[in-house]
Design a protein around this motif. Structure first.
Motif, short mmCIF file in Angstrom:
data_model
loop_
_atom_site.label_atom_id
_atom_site.label_comp_id
_atom_site.label_asym_id
_atom_site.label_seq_id
_atom_site.Cartn_x
_atom_site.Cartn_y
_atom_site.Cartn_z
N CYS A 1 1.98 43.87 -14.79
CA CYS A 1 2.28 44.16 -13.38
C CYS A 1 1.61 45.44 -12.92
O CYS A 1 1.19 45.55 -11.77
CB CYS A 1 3.78 44.35 -13.18
N LEU B 1 16.68 25.81 -6.17
CA LEU B 1 15.29 26.05 -6.56
C LEU B 1 14.62 24.75 -6.97
O LEU B 1 15.27 23.79 -7.34
CB LEU B 1 15.25 26.98 -7.76
N CYS C 1 11.38 25.51 -11.67
CA CYS C 1 11.74 26.91 -11.91
C CYS C 1 12.66 26.96 -13.10
O CYS C 1 13.43 26.05 -13.37
CB CYS C 1 12.47 27.48 -10.70
N ASN D 1 -1.73 37.57 -5.81
CA ASN D 1 -1.86 38.64 -6.79
C ASN D 1 -0.66 39.57 -6.76
O ASN D 1 -0.10 39.92 -7.80
CB ASN D 1 -3.15 39.41 -6.49
N GLN E 1 2.41 37.89 -8.28
CA GLN E 1 2.40 37.85 -9.73
C GLN E 1 2.76 39.19 -10.33
O GLN E 1 3.31 39.26 -11.41
CB GLN E 1 1.02 37.43 -10.25
N ARG E 2 2.43 40.27 -9.59
CA ARG E 2 2.77 41.59 -10.10
C ARG E 2 4.13 42.04 -9.59
O ARG E 2 4.47 43.21 -9.70
CB ARG E 2 1.70 42.59 -9.65
N GLN E 3 4.87 41.12 -9.03
CA GLN E 3 6.22 41.37 -8.54
C GLN E 3 6.25 42.47 -7.50
O GLN E 3 7.16 43.29 -7.49
CB GLN E 3 7.15 41.79 -9.68
N LYS E 4 5.26 42.50 -6.62
CA LYS E 4 5.26 43.56 -5.62
C LYS E 4 5.59 43.04 -4.23
O LYS E 4 5.57 43.81 -3.28
CB LYS E 4 3.90 44.24 -5.60
N SER F 1 7.18 29.28 -5.91
CA SER F 1 8.13 28.23 -5.53
C SER F 1 9.54 28.75 -5.41
O SER F 1 10.38 28.12 -4.78
CB SER F 1 8.09 27.07 -6.52
N ASP F 2 9.81 29.94 -5.98
CA ASP F 2 11.17 30.45 -5.82
C ASP F 2 11.39 31.07 -4.45
O ASP F 2 12.52 31.36 -4.08
CB ASP F 2 11.49 31.46 -6.92
N ALA G 1 11.41 23.15 -2.43
CA ALA G 1 10.00 23.06 -2.79
C ALA G 1 9.62 21.67 -3.27
O ALA G 1 8.52 21.19 -3.00
CB ALA G 1 9.69 24.10 -3.86
N ARG H 1 6.65 19.29 -1.75
CA ARG H 1 5.53 18.79 -2.54
C ARG H 1 5.37 17.29 -2.35
O ARG H 1 4.27 16.78 -2.17
CB ARG H 1 5.75 19.11 -4.01
#
Lengths: 569, 206
Positions: free
Chosen positions: A42, A266, A270, B51, B54-57, B104-105, B110, B114
């Motif tokens: 991260c 969800l 997930c 991006n 994925q980095r939890q930002k 998807s969370d 979701a 789809r």
């Protein structure tokens, strides 16, 4: 030195640096490593991962990399030994040690600059006070020098009187010093005598992630697997396990409460974690119920499945539950739904009748997608057998990397391979245990029980690895305690030996504490092995991070054992 | 175009995120982004959104059209019509795939989304196959669903039709596949009747 604020004193320091991760070879360390790797990804931290299986590998890795790195993170290794003495680092290198091995070496605790311990302080550590162990030696020498100088310049009579006084003072001081040293040795001996384990490193890393608000469901799952590994290998007491499960349960409900809401549930892909009061049968959802009952230590020992009577009792047990034999021998997923619905309650009731009171245990399970449901102990068994796979498929570290990969959800094929290997391993363990008990290979040597595996035993190669051998010895001890009628033997610890490398003629020896209801899992074999090796000058290698696992030459085995017997009786 | 190229182009679309960090405006080659303040939604290109996620930002907010009701309408509309109906975004398929894979969370229901997008895609693929097939068989100047393309081809048609039409009639009888190739004029009218009785053919009648 203990790190009080994990985030500021550890993570913020290394986030801008290149770090070397030294990770021990056990599942708890793998899980902690995964969590830390996720955090590093991260924040784009550059790191190098080096798996180490013992002290020698740790030293080699350190020597190789000490010029390039200033920050070292040690996972599940290094706390119980004087790091500075072994590694001889430069002044400006820093070590962050996240280790569940106890007792922590006093030098590591009281070093203020280079060694930082990532350990929860609530763990009952009982570290001796600073003054009891360390004393300013320079003060003493100065005083003695001063007193000598003074005695030179004065008159003879006074000089003589003063000289006598000084002699008395000096002897008093020396006596005090000797008393202090004796007390110090005693304190240190008591402190370092017993080896045990503290909080799982994976849980400590998860705490760090939580404090930084970067915790994900994935990391929580790895923390759960780390804790379950400690429980499967019998490293922590039941009380501690239940307490830690309670802590993780809070996190699980925080992350996974959305599943109850129909509207916003969800996607099925997930990952969800669920708390379960599940059966203690190893791998039962990926195997048939019958196989699982036969190959789980708890049931096999309680029902005494190595004897003919035991097999009959197993049939009675199944009949009592009303499960037809044909169904029970099928793969678990193909069993009739009507039988599977109330399986847990049915088994618990019948188990109580047969003397197995703890057949259910609190644990967690994960499920993602439509097919994939795993319990925490399944993952532990799979990862352990992947890591200790005896088939060499490449360089030394492939097994470690494979096991590390199998913990990610994307690598299900590796996980399934691990499950197959785990089934083989469990079967091998049960067969070896059965043969040992039937042929009375477990003999009482006085202060402990001893069992040695011969070279020609089937699957003996599987037991040349430390974790597998430990599992085997624990199962053997449990089964032995159930099978023997001798009350005294039930309280003895066990020393187990297995051939490690036939060409080099080495044997791997493991000592485990006795099997009692309220055992505190404290192991004194570490120190005992060291002392026995010293006294007989046997060629031993105390390479493993756990002191109670050693390698020794086959020829020295008998004299080593004799020394051990005399030491412990 | 390769799938990777298409995905690359799709990632330039803008999507809303809610960051949890703060950063001043950043000046990139493609344009300026930001400033980022925790808790305040900001529009960024999809590549950056993925991006950061994925980095939890950050937390992703699904686009307006990624909603079960709207997608159901779109799907039903697509099934009723015989030609392509306008889609909410030129990259709806790529965006759905990317967002549902990585975030998807953050997207409610979701799985249904789809399925709906896949249904719409399947319907459109079927139409494409059908019209391409009849385009080839009847040697039409253009196939019906491609209204936009038709405009372009119309110029070519008016040039080539004049040359080909007289010649085709002789060759067809000797053509081994003549059984499959029917006369142009006959089929043009049949084709029209099947799909669009009302719509007049758009190319020159020759």
């Amino acid at each position: 030195m203990f790190v009080s604020d994990c985030r500021r004193e550890f993570y913020d320091l290394i986030v801008t640096q290149r770090v070397l991760l030294l990770v021990a070879s056990d599942v708890d360390a793998l899980c902690a490593c995964k969590i830390l790797q996720a955090l590093f990804q991260c924040d784009h931290v550059q790191y190098t991962l080096v798996p180490v299986a013992g002290w020698q590998e740790l030293e080699t890795a350190f020597l190789e990399h000490k010029d390039q790195f200033k920050y070292f993170v040690l996972i599940n290794c290094g706390a119980n030994v004087d790091l500075l003495e072994i590694l001889q680092p430069e002044e400006d290198t820093y070590f962050f040690v996240c280790d569940s091995h106890r007792p922590i070496n006093v030098v590591n605790v009281y070093n203020d600059t280079q060694i930082k311990l990532l350990v929860k302080q609530e763990d009952d550590l009982d570290v001796p006070a600073y003054d009891d162990i360390f004393r300013d030696e320079e003060e003493e020498e100065e005083e003695e020098e001063d007193s000598e100088k003074e005695s030179d310049g004065s008159e003879p009579l006074e000089k003589r009187r003063r000289f006598e006084e000084e002699v008395i003072e000096r002897t008093m001081k020396r006596r005090q010093r000797r008393e202090w040293e004796a007390r110090r040795r005693e304190i240190l001996f008591d402190y370092e005598q017993y080896e045990y384990h503290g909080t799982s490193s994976a849980m400590v890393m998860f705490d760090l992630a939580w404090v930084m608000s970067k915790d994900l469901n994935d990391m929580l799952w790895w923390a759960i697997v780390g804790l379950t590994d400690q429980w499967v290998q019998d490293k922590i007491t039941q009380m501690k396990y239940v307490t830690d499960i309670g802590i993780l349960q809070r996190h699980v409900s925080r992350h996974n409460h959305r599943n109850e809401d129909e509207e916003n549930s969800l996607s099925i892909d997930c990952m969800r974690i669920a708390f379960e009061y599940d059966l203690r049968l190893a791998l039962y959802q990926h195997w048939s119920l019958y196989e699982s009952l036969c190959n789980t230590c708890y049931t096999s020992a309680s029902l005494k499945l190595w004897s003919v009577q035991g097999q009959k009792r197993l049939q009675e047990f199944l009949a009592d539950m009303g499960l037809p034999l044909k169904q029970v021998k099928q793969k678990f997923n193909s069993m009739d739904m009507s039988l599977k619905e109330n399986l847990r309650e049915m088994i618990e009731e019948s188990a109580n009748k047969f003397g197995m009171k703890d057949l259910r245990v609190q644990t967690f399970s994960i499920h993602f997608g439509f097919k994939n449901k795993f319990s925490a102990s399944d993952i532990v068994y799979a990862t352990t057998s992947l890591m200790e796979n005896i088939e060499k498929e490449g360089p030394e570290t492939t097994n470690f990397i494979k096991a590390l990969d199998s913990l990610s959800r994307g690598n299900l094929d590796k996980l399934h391979q691990g499950l197959d290997l785990a089934k083989k391993q469990l079967r091998a363990i049960q067969q070896t245990v059965a043969s040992c008990i039937c042929t009375n290979l477990v003999i009482s040597q006085g202060p402990f029980l001893y069992c040695s595996l011969m070279e020609g035993t089937p699957d003996v190669k599987l037991f040349s690895k430390p974790v597998s051998l430990c599992l085997l010895s624990k199962y053997l001890l449990k089964s032995f305690v159930c099978s023997t009628k001798n009350k005294r033997c039930k309280l003895l610890p066990l020393v187990m030996a297995a051939p490690m490398d036939v060409e080099q003629g080495t044997v791997i020896m493991v000592g485990i504490p006795p099997e009692t209801e309220s055992s505190d899992k404290k192991n004194f074999f570490g120190r005992a092995f060291e002392k026995a090796a010293e006294s007989t000058s046997s060629r031993t290698l105390h390479n493993h991070f756990q002191m109670s696992i050693i390698e020794l030459k086959t020829e020295d085995r008998s004299k080593f054992l004799d020394a051990l017997i005399s030491l412990l009786s | 175009m390769e799938p990777a190229e298409v995905e690359f182009l799709a990632e330039k679309e803008l999507v809303t995120i809610v960051p949890n960090f703060s950063l001043d405006r950043i000046h990139l080659i493609g344009g300026d982004l930001g400033p980022f303040n925790p808790g305040l939604p900001v529009e960024v290109p999809v590549w950056l959104a993925i991006n950061l996620k994925q980095r939890q930002k950050c937390r992703l907010i699904p686009p307006e059209w990624m909603d079960v009701g709207k997608l159901e309408e779109i799907r039903d509309q697509e099934r009723k019509e015989d030609t392509f109906t306008p889609m909410p975004s030129p990259y709806y398929m790529e965006l759905t795939k990317l967002l549902l894979n990585y975030a998807s969370d953050n997207i409610p229901r979701a799985d249904e989304i789809r399925t709906l997008v896949k249904d719409t895609w399947d319907t459109r693929m079927a139409k494409l196959r059908l019209s391409a097939d009849s385009f080839v068989r009847q040697q039409e100047a253009h196939a019906k669903p491609f209204q936009a393309l038709a405009q372009l081809l119309q110029q070519f048609c008016t040039d080539t039709n004049a040359h080909h039409n007289p010649g085709q009639g002789e060759n067809r009888s000797k053509n081994p596949e003549s059984s499959l190739v029917r006369r142009e004029n006959q089929h043009r009218s049949c084709y029209k009747a099947r799909l669009h009785p009302s719509q007049a053919p758009q190319h020159g009648e020759g």
